[in-house]
Write an enzyme that holds these catalytic residues in place. Structure first.
Site, short mmCIF file in Angstrom:
data_model
loop_
_atom_site.label_atom_id
_atom_site.label_comp_id
_atom_site.label_asym_id
_atom_site.label_seq_id
_atom_site.Cartn_x
_atom_site.Cartn_y
_atom_site.Cartn_z
N LEU A 163 1.00 -1.22 -0.02
CA LEU A 163 0.03 0.10 -0.01
C LEU A 163 0.93 1.26 -0.18
O LEU A 163 1.90 1.17 0.70
CB LEU A 163 -0.85 0.01 1.40
CG LEU A 163 -1.97 -1.01 1.43
CD1 LEU A 163 -2.76 -0.91 2.75
CD2 LEU A 163 -2.73 -1.15 0.38
N ASP A 164 0.38 2.35 -0.73
CA ASP A 164 1.29 3.29 -0.62
C ASP A 164 1.31 3.91 0.90
O ASP A 164 0.53 3.82 1.77
CB ASP A 164 0.38 4.58 -1.32
CG ASP A 164 0.56 4.38 -2.97
OD1 ASP A 164 1.27 3.55 -3.28
OD2 ASP A 164 -0.22 5.06 -3.73
N LYS A 165 2.49 4.69 1.22
CA LYS A 165 2.64 5.31 2.43
C LYS A 165 1.55 5.92 3.15
O LYS A 165 1.15 5.53 4.19
CB LYS A 165 3.76 6.20 2.41
CG LYS A 165 4.31 6.70 3.78
CD LYS A 165 5.80 7.55 3.61
CE LYS A 165 5.85 8.21 4.99
NZ LYS A 165 7.00 9.11 4.89
N THR A 167 -1.64 5.58 2.29
CA THR A 167 -3.12 4.70 2.15
C THR A 167 -3.02 3.94 3.20
O THR A 167 -2.06 3.32 3.65
CB THR A 167 -2.81 4.05 0.75
OG1 THR A 167 -2.97 4.79 -0.23
CG2 THR A 167 -4.26 3.23 0.79
N ARG A 266 -5.29 6.77 -7.37
CA ARG A 266 -5.20 8.11 -7.26
C ARG A 266 -5.15 8.83 -8.81
O ARG A 266 -5.49 10.09 -8.83
CB ARG A 266 -3.91 8.51 -6.81
CG ARG A 266 -4.00 7.62 -5.31
CD ARG A 266 -2.58 7.68 -4.64
NE ARG A 266 -1.88 9.17 -4.38
CZ ARG A 266 -0.79 9.14 -4.11
NH1 ARG A 266 0.02 8.32 -3.60
NH2 ARG A 266 -0.04 10.03 -3.74
#
Length: 429
Positions: A163-165, A167, A266
């Site tokens: 997961l993105d930082k 998110t 995104r």
């Protein structure tokens, strides 16, 4: 291999114990975790002190046998087969792996994220602001904390997706090498279903739609940013559904990615003019709402449904982080209005269709190139047009009726097994 040779996690063997007996011919039974693994990979996983060159030499001279037959390093093993390994072969004496030194605070932090765990998996509710994996100068990340869930003789838990930082939400961790391979295949084969919740700026005109827009790394950003590029990008597909709206100011949407491109959700929402609230990277200044709404990104991996090695589905729900829950309340949104029910989507593409699509793509590229070559020699009276594509976002109306869910948010999340989501039913809490 006898029962006393097995690790507590059932992965098959303890390589450090077997090294002590390296003066004798060794016999191992291939465990379930090693089913369908290549022979050379089996050695790297279970007997890492024996190098690839030695494995190749043993296979070439017939010293390694599987059920009494000669094998090659690239041959795949099946659970239950008997593997004969000759004595010696160690390139270096290596002890047990070095464990990450974690403080009591680190361990408590890791345990605070835990949703559920079993012999094959660990599911976490990752908070926003914490990276999944480390990088240059990055010391604070989930991967560093995973030893908190491993026993003294257990293999180190492994990441199988990211997961993105910024998110938050469900993050699946494999407890053993075998379960890591199993889960990775489900993610790469697109049979895993992921549902995200997001708050977006404005309200999409199409309430239930699909965005299809190819994505590529944006030049000049060092690979840190993606953009829509229909000509050179990789196919990307996202389904979205508007759950509720706060006038024309903002909307609460469910997002389901059918592909797994970097920053896909995104970029897709920004591409249709409705960036995720707090995502300044792709939405710029317009991605922030005025008033007391948090400036943190409002993207949350709400639910994950994936096959489990024991045969039943793993169904995990992660509760919202504090800033997201507060924004939901301020905008008048009720979490019970969505149970994050996934759309079945197109499903994994059969291999034959993949090959056919690849051939058609190559044929189209050759055709486009011919058109460009001809245009160079064309006269002003008879110019040839270059072929190309415009960047577009395609939408498909329709979809399931608005589902209703049950339950209030907690502190971590819930996991259920063997429960198939259906219309009008919430996640098992």
């Amino acid at each position: 291999m006898s029962g006393e040779d097995k690790n507590p996690d059932g992965s098959g063997i303890n390589p450090w114990d077997s090294a002590k007996d390296s003066d004798n011919v060794r016999q191992f039974t291939v465990g379930k975790d090693d089913d369908d693994i290549r022979l050379d990979r089996w050695f790297k996983r279970n007997l890492p002190q024996i190098g690839f060159a030695m494995v190749s030499r043993w296979a070439r001279t017939g010293q390694i046998r599987v059920d009494g037959k000669r094998v090659k390093p690239e041959d795949r093993l099946k659970a239950g087969q008997m593997l004969r390994v000759p004595p010696g072969g160690e390139t270096a004496q290596r002890g047990p792996r070095k464990r990450e030194e974690l403080s009591d605070e680190d361990i408590a932090r890791a345990e605070s994220m835990l949703i559920a765990q079993d012999k094959a998996s660990i599911t976490l509710n990752k908070p926003p602001g914490l990276a999944t994996q480390g990088g240059t100068g990055m010391r604070d990340h989930v991967d560093r904390l995973l030893d908190a869930f491993a026993g003294e003789n257990d293999p180190r838990p492994r990441l199988v997706h990211r997961l993105d930082k910024d998110t938050s939400g469900v993050l699946l961790i494999a407890r053993t090498p075998g379960s890591a391979a199993y889960f990775s295949k489900r993610f790469s084969g697109r049979s895993a279903k992921k549902i995200y919740w997001a708050l977006v700026v404005g309200v999409p005109e199409v309430q239930d739609g699909v965005i299809e827009a190819a994505l590529a790394k944006q030049p000049g950003t060092g690979g840190e940013k993606m953009h829509v590029d229909e000509a050179a990008g990789q196919p990307a597909k996202t389904r979205y559904r508007v759950v509720d709206r706060a006038g024309n100011r903002a909307a609460w949407v469910e997002l389901q990615p059918f592909t797994g491109r970097t920053h896909q959700l995104r970029v897709h929402m920004a591409a249709i003019g409705h960036p995720i609230v707090g995502d300044g990277k792709y939405g710029g200044p317009d991605a922030f709402l005025t008033g007391s709404i948090s400036r943190k990104m409002h993207l949350h991996a709400r639910r994950l449904i994936i096959d489990h090695p024991d045969g039943s589905p793993l169904d995990v729900v992660a509760d919202l982080p504090e800033h997201f829950a507060s924004s939901m309340e301020q905008l008048g949104f009720d979490e019970n209005d969505s149970d994050a029910r996934p759309d079945e989507g197109p499903g994994p593409m059969p291999k034959e269709l993949k090959k056919k699509a690849a051939r058609q793509h190559a044929k189209q590229i050759r055709k486009d190139t011919r058109g460009e070559r001809r245009s160079r020699g064309a006269t002003d009276k008879n110019p040839k047009k270059k072929l190309g594509k415009k960047s577009t976002a395609k939408f498909a109306k329709g979809g399931a009726p608005k589902p209703k869910g049950r339950g209030k948010p907690g502190t971590r999340g819930t996991a259920s097994r063997g429960v198939k989501p259906g219309p009008g039913k919430g996640s098992k809490r």
